[in-house]
Design a protein around this motif. Structure first.
Motif, short mmCIF file in Angstrom:
data_model
loop_
_atom_site.label_atom_id
_atom_site.label_comp_id
_atom_site.label_asym_id
_atom_site.label_seq_id
_atom_site.Cartn_x
_atom_site.Cartn_y
_atom_site.Cartn_z
N VAL A 112 4.64 15.21 5.70
CA VAL A 112 5.50 16.42 4.77
C VAL A 112 4.44 15.67 3.31
O VAL A 112 5.01 16.76 2.22
CB VAL A 112 6.79 14.54 4.13
N ASP B 285 -3.42 2.15 -5.94
CA ASP B 285 -2.54 1.70 -5.55
C ASP B 285 -1.05 1.92 -5.48
O ASP B 285 -0.73 3.22 -6.45
CB ASP B 285 -2.59 0.60 -6.83
N GLY B 286 -0.08 1.82 -4.28
CA GLY B 286 1.47 2.14 -4.54
C GLY B 286 1.89 1.59 -5.31
O GLY B 286 3.01 1.76 -5.20
N MET B 287 2.11 0.26 -5.51
CA MET B 287 3.17 -0.65 -6.82
C MET B 287 3.44 0.31 -7.29
O MET B 287 3.06 0.68 -8.33
CB MET B 287 1.96 -1.88 -6.62
N THR B 288 4.94 -0.48 -7.65
CA THR B 288 5.43 -0.37 -8.26
C THR B 288 5.91 -0.78 -9.60
O THR B 288 6.26 -0.78 -10.40
CB THR B 288 6.76 0.61 -8.31
N HIS B 289 6.35 -1.97 -8.76
CA HIS B 289 6.67 -2.97 -9.66
C HIS B 289 5.22 -4.53 -10.26
O HIS B 289 4.66 -4.83 -9.00
CB HIS B 289 7.36 -4.13 -8.88
N ALA C 103 4.97 10.80 6.91
CA ALA C 103 4.45 11.37 5.44
C ALA C 103 3.66 11.65 5.15
O ALA C 103 3.42 12.54 4.45
CB ALA C 103 4.19 10.10 5.78
N LEU D 229 12.51 12.64 7.27
CA LEU D 229 12.15 13.69 6.96
C LEU D 229 12.27 13.98 5.38
O LEU D 229 11.52 14.16 4.16
CB LEU D 229 12.08 14.90 7.29
N ILE E 213 7.66 11.85 -1.52
CA ILE E 213 6.06 12.41 -2.24
C ILE E 213 6.33 13.13 -3.21
O ILE E 213 5.78 13.41 -3.96
CB ILE E 213 5.61 13.59 -1.28
N ALA F 212 0.79 -1.32 -0.17
CA ALA F 212 0.24 0.08 0.09
C ALA F 212 0.90 1.15 0.03
O ALA F 212 -0.14 2.08 -0.32
CB ALA F 212 -1.06 -0.23 1.12
N MET F 213 2.07 1.15 0.55
CA MET F 213 2.91 1.90 0.52
C MET F 213 3.91 2.39 -0.49
O MET F 213 4.36 3.15 0.11
CB MET F 213 3.67 2.13 2.18
N GLY F 214 3.82 1.27 -1.01
CA GLY F 214 5.06 1.68 -2.06
C GLY F 214 6.34 0.67 -1.46
O GLY F 214 7.39 1.11 -2.31
N VAL G 59 3.16 8.05 -8.73
CA VAL G 59 3.93 6.18 -8.19
C VAL G 59 4.33 6.60 -6.52
O VAL G 59 5.00 7.03 -6.67
CB VAL G 59 4.54 5.41 -9.64
N LEU G 60 3.28 6.39 -5.83
CA LEU G 60 4.18 5.94 -4.26
C LEU G 60 5.14 5.21 -4.53
O LEU G 60 4.97 3.40 -4.61
CB LEU G 60 2.98 5.53 -3.26
N THR G 61 6.48 5.28 -4.06
CA THR G 61 7.32 4.14 -3.93
C THR G 61 8.78 4.67 -3.26
O THR G 61 8.85 5.65 -3.00
CB THR G 61 8.17 3.62 -5.68
N PHE G 62 9.60 3.85 -2.84
CA PHE G 62 10.47 4.31 -2.06
C PHE G 62 12.39 3.96 -2.63
O PHE G 62 12.76 3.45 -1.70
CB PHE G 62 10.33 3.27 0.01
N ASP G 63 11.46 3.11 -4.03
CA ASP G 63 12.66 2.65 -4.87
C ASP G 63 13.96 2.86 -4.84
O ASP G 63 13.54 4.42 -5.05
CB ASP G 63 12.54 1.76 -5.39
N TYR H 125 6.10 10.80 -6.26
CA TYR H 125 4.30 10.90 -5.88
C TYR H 125 3.97 11.86 -6.77
O TYR H 125 2.97 11.64 -7.97
CB TYR H 125 3.81 10.63 -4.66
N ARG H 126 4.29 13.18 -7.17
CA ARG H 126 3.80 14.16 -7.16
C ARG H 126 4.01 14.02 -8.62
O ARG H 126 3.05 14.52 -9.81
CB ARG H 126 4.24 15.58 -7.05
N ILE I 139 -2.76 -1.70 7.11
CA ILE I 139 -2.90 -0.39 6.03
C ILE I 139 -3.55 -0.87 5.50
O ILE I 139 -3.76 -0.96 3.77
CB ILE I 139 -1.88 0.28 5.22
N LEU J 86 -5.11 7.85 -5.77
CA LEU J 86 -5.02 6.94 -6.49
C LEU J 86 -4.49 5.81 -5.19
O LEU J 86 -3.86 5.66 -4.29
CB LEU J 86 -3.45 6.80 -7.05
N LEU K 17 10.72 11.52 3.05
CA LEU K 17 9.24 10.81 2.81
C LEU K 17 8.94 12.12 1.53
O LEU K 17 8.39 11.58 0.99
CB LEU K 17 9.17 11.22 3.87
N GLY K 18 10.23 13.42 1.49
CA GLY K 18 10.04 14.94 0.64
C GLY K 18 10.73 13.68 -0.31
O GLY K 18 9.48 13.87 -1.35
#
Lengths: 502, 484
Positions: free
Chosen positions: B395, B480-484, B392, A184, A191, A76-78, A199-203, A194-195, B465, B478, A187-188
């Protein structure tokens, strides 16, 4: 089937086993029969075998990255559990393992109270460190970054020396507080991405391609920089280090100086310079200024110390200044110099802390006023101490010299003034290192010196291995320089879309 | 108007039925044990039917109650917390036959009923009734402390008076809102044509003030440390966890999850800053663990309100995870305190009593340390993820001042949480403190279960979540938050 997750999880699981082993078979009178110690040793050997496997196996995909592992964690959070290994992380993990063996052979047997818990925390710290070196998901990286503080805090607070609890609190609060700034920034960045893309990702690899405005990238880079600067440490935020290093038990001092500081350098290379190359180059003059300040300040204060461990701690600040300087010169040579300096400092300072630990164990003091003339009583320990002190002052032919020389070379191209100032730091380092050798080992033997036992030959053999490493690093550093260079993948990603993520 | 409406969430049916049975049993023969068992069974039953309801839901939105995933989640959290708290109280039951009687669990049940009514309410009336039932039960519960008696009475009096004042303010706001809109629907009043614009604002602010009072947000936070310190430990846990979850759930229901009007934004931002700073700074100098937990609870309300104020993609996850993390970790601390206390020894409410626990009872100390780390937001506890998500949300909306407050508050918080761990690690003054250990398997089980929840929740939080909040007016981003 990649061994990377096993590499991360094995130490903490094995540490749990070590703890259980001690509880099943309580500590006996003879420390040599300590069950938890043997379990920890076995775990480290298995870990080493795994690492050998990773080192020699052919990567199953193209590209410079040696290993890759990825599985979703919090979709859900990528957030994914994503581990990647390149030459830089691999060489730093090798350093970590070598130092852990050193600790096991030379220091952790002296722990008599709750040895099982000690080994568990020791190995848990190792898990945090290895995870930090491997994680390429920013959330996971932050998770490990915070995770390694907890066992280290307990190690210092429970097994340290007289003022341990204050030092442990200071250590934890400095590193955790600065870590929140990094949070922070992470996250910045996420985000912002994402904007941009929805796509929300932490990769790490995806985020490296985020287009950022100059101001924003500078802000985010500073957040990362603060966290790494506290860990490295850089001068205005180094306050925790002398206390923590001095008060920690020997094994924890070795881990702190040998590897924990390197996570700061690693983070600067991996995240500051490679995620925000433009901001990093704009910030470089300030960073290099801080680096020189650290070199001079650390060396200067090191000259004024009476406490052996404190002296070594301040010398660490000085040496880490070279790392900061090298990373931010922006040249390949400077980066390689910084990495060689990290490896050499890890080995050399760890050995110095072990020597100091051995002295304290025998004489029950770290005050150089009360130690003196050990050469006659302990020739083996004294010669070891002499060797590593000389390595610390940057003797040509040893690893530190290579690192410092490369950094100076790279710095000279950027700013001759800074290079000149840095050289003054080298003079100071000669002063403090030789002063330490003089007062502890070479001075006339004190009358009230109690009869002490020298270190046994097998420990001497362990030290000899470290010396050999340092000599190789000093005489033939080329393979290490090419091998440990960070894979340049994200950097090319920023400029062009040619490289594919592994 | 509402006479024909039979829509009723099932927990609101189950809990009062259980209370009736308990009352009947009390009339027949008083027995604290049977009362407690009956309460547990009722709660388990209510937990099982938490998502069900009777009757059909009216479409015009004028029903007294509402039921969706948000109510199910918070109601389940409340019921689970009360179960834990009842387990904590088990120890006290047989200990002192003269003061521990069956109304103890009865009052807990009544309080839970009030909390559930607040969670499910879609109308001012059931909400206010729930608020009062909860308040009165806590007043009764606070006096159950028998040593020293005065502390319990003082806590009860303080709670009674202050909660009465806050209820009055809330009621005034309700009256104004009714005057503006002519309806008792549980939403912020909107000015109709010809009304002065200040009237709905005043109504909203008064309702908000009443809620902040119960939530112990600054500047209405002063009562919480006193009440929690004076009350018995399980009751303190009840005040800190159950009543706060209920009121926060109602707050989210009332104001919705969309963007808040500007005046509300400013007010809540100031309240957040005050709350975080006040909670953390007050906690620094505490010597009583319950007071410290009260202050930490004030600070956590501040963190939680940040997520409330920042609608968006991560808000739902942040609020749900934070509530779960806060409940599990706080209950964990209180459960450890109860397990630590012994009838003839220290009761665990002074921090100094915890000295050297790592040496005498390592597992208990480890559990306590884990809970404290989780509260401080350090892995591997679930609190780490919770704080991460709250940051998050901040931010995402670039709430720079709030984020700075969050960081400063977290660093201060770290100090006092670590301080407890430091004290537990300090070598004990008297070696081998010969205290008689009482086997209390139910407390051991409770501590273990909460520890597992905190660790598993921290390591594998993906299932927690889900979009649970009531649907906001604007689309939440959105899916979905998936990237892969």
């Amino acid at each position: 089937m990649t061994p990377l997750p096993a590499l991360v999880l094995l130490p903490i699981v094995g540490g749990g086993l070590a703890w259980l082993a001690e509880r099943i078979q309580p500590h006996t009178a003879s420390p040599a029969r300590d069950a938890s110690w043997w379990v920890a040793l076995g775990i480290l050997i298995v870990e080493t075998l795994l690492l050998v496997l990773v080192t020699v196996r052919h990567p199953d995909h193209a590209g410079p990255w040696l290993g890759h592992f990825s599985t979703p964690w919090i979709p859900a959070m990528g957030i994914a559990v994503r581990l990647d290994m390149d030459g830089l992380s691999l060489s730093l993990i090798w350093l970590s393992l070598i130092l852990c063996f050193l600790c096991l052979f030379l220091a952790t047997r002296q722990v008599t109270v709750n040895a099982g818990a000690f080994h568990f925390l020791f190995l848990a710290t190792l898990t945090g460190i290895i995870g930090t070196f491997l994680a390429t998901d920013l959330f996971l990286f932050f998770f490990f970054w915070e995770l390694m503080l907890v066992p280290m805090f307990v190690l210092i607070a429970a097994w340290g020396h007289e003022d341990r609890q204050r030092a442990a609190m200071k250590f934890f609060m400095f590193t955790q507080g600065s870590g929140l700034l990094m949070l922070l920034s992470i996250l910045g960045l996420v985000i912002a991405h994402y904007r941009e893309s929805g796509v929300l990702t932490f990769d790490y690899f995806t985020l490296a391609r985020t287009p950022l405005s100059p101001a924003l990238s500078m802000l985010l880079m500073l957040g990362f920089f603060t966290a790494f600067a506290v860990k490295l440490p850089v001068v205005p935020v180094h306050v925790w280090l002398p206390d923590a290093h001095t008060q920690a038990p020997t094994a924890a001092s070795v881990l702190l100086a040998g590897i924990l500081l390197k996570t700061g350098g690693y983070g600067m290379i991996r995240f500051n310079v490679m995620l925000f190359p433009d901001a990093a180059s704009r910030f470089a003059p300030i960073a290099m200024g801080l680096g020189v300040a650290g070199i001079l300040y650390g060396a200067w204060l090191s000259c004024a110390q009476d406490d052996v461990k404190r002296l070594i701690a301040y010398s660490s600040i000085s040496h880490m200044g070279f790392v900061l300087l090298g990373i931010f010169t922006g040249s390949r040579i400077g980066m390689q110099g910084a990495i060689i300096q990290m490896l050499a400092h890890g080995l050399g300072t760890a050995a110095l802390f072990l020597v100091a630990g051995a002295i304290q164990e025998r004489l029950h003091t770290r005050d150089m006023h009360r130690i003196g003339g050990l050469w006659a009583a302990m020739p083996r320990l004294s010669s070891t101490g002499l060797f590593f002190a000389v390595a610390a002052l940057g003797m040509p032919g040893l690893g530190n010299f290579t690192g410092e020389f490369l950094v100076l070379l790279a710095t000279w191209h950027v700013s001759p003034t800074i290079a000149t100032l840095t050289t003054a730091g080298l003079v100071l380092s000669a002063i403090y290192a030789l002063r330490m050798v003089n007062r502890i080992f070479l001075a006339a033997a004190r009358a009230d010196l109690r009869p002490v036992r020298d270190i046994p030959a097998r420990q001497m053999a362990v030290f000899a291995c470290v010396m050999a490493f340092l000599v190789v690093l000093g005489l033939y550093p080329q393979p290490f320089m090419t091998f440990s260079t960070p894979s340049p993948l994200p950097v090319t990603d920023v400029t062009g879309q040619t490289a594919a993520t592994p | 108007m509402i006479g024909h409406d039979v829509f009723l969430p099932a927990p609101l049916l189950a809990v009062p039925s259980g209370i009736m049975v308990m009352l009947a049993a009390t009339v027949w023969r008083r027995s604290a044990g049977r009362s407690l068992a009956c309460a547990m069974v009722t709660l388990l039953l209510a937990l099982a039917v938490v998502g069900r309801h009777t009757g059909g839901r009216p479409d015009n939105g004028d029903s007294l109650f509402i039921q969706d995933r948000w109510t199910s989640y918070t109601a389940a959290l409340i019921i689970f917390s009360t179960l834990c708290i009842l387990l904590m109280s088990w120890r006290d039951r047989g200990h002192d036959g003269t003061t521990r009687v069956d109304e103890y669990s009865l009052l807990f049940m009544l309080g839970t009923l009030g909390a559930l009514a607040m969670v499910f309410s879609a109308n001012y009336m059931p909400f206010f009734l729930g608020l009062e039932i909860l308040g009165v039960s806590i007043t009764g519960l606070a006096t159950f402390r028998y040593r020293p008696v005065m502390a319990g009475c003082e806590a009860a009096m303080k709670y009674l008076i202050l909660s009465g004042v806050s209820s009055a303010i809330f009621l005034f706001g309700t009256g104004l809102a009714y005057g503006v809109t002519g309806s008792l629907r549980f939403t912020p009043p909107v000015a109709a044509g010809g009304m002065p614009a200040a009237l709905p604002v005043a109504a909203t602010v008064m309702v908000l003030a009443g809620m902040f009072f119960k939530l112990s947000a600054a500047p209405f936070h002063m009562w919480l440390p006193d009440v929690m310190e004076g009350a018995p430990v399980p009751v303190a846990a009840f005040v800190a966890v159950v009543s706060k979850i209920a009121i926060f759930s109602a707050l989210v229901r009332y104001f919705g999850t969309g963007a808040q009007p500007p005046f509300l934004n400013d007010i809540v931002s100031v309240v957040i800053i005050l709350t975080i700073m006040a909670g953390n700074l007050l906690a620094l100098r505490q010597t009583s663990l319950t007071r410290l937990m009260a202050c930490s609870s004030i600070a956590h309300v501040g963190y939680l309100l940040i997520a409330f104020l920042c609608p968006g993609h991560v808000q739902s996850g942040a609020i749900t995870v934070y509530l779960a993390a806060y409940a599990a970790s706080t209950l964990g601390v209180f459960a450890t305190m109860t397990a630590f206390a012994s009838p003839d020894g220290p009761d665990g409410t002074r921090i100094a009593q915890w000295r050297g626990l790592f040496f005498s009872r390592p597992f208990l100390a480890s559990a306590m340390a884990l809970m404290l780390f989780s509260l401080a937001g350090i892995p591997p506890g679930i609190g780490f993820l919770a704080k991460f998500e709250v940051a998050a949300t901040g931010v995402e909306h670039q709430r720079d001042v709030l984020l700075c407050t969050l960081i400063i508050g977290s660093i201060i918080g770290l100090y006092y949480y670590l301080n407890i761990i430091r004290i537990m690690m300090t070598a004990p003054l008297l070696p081998a403190h010969p205290l008689k250990r009482h086997a209390r398997p139910e407390l051991a089980a409770l501590v273990i279960v909460l520890t597992i929840i905190v660790v598993i929740g921290g390591l594998f939080p993906a299932r927690a979540i889900h979009p649970l909040l009531p649907a906001p007016p604007a689309p939440p981003g959105l899916p979905d938050g998936m990237t892969h």
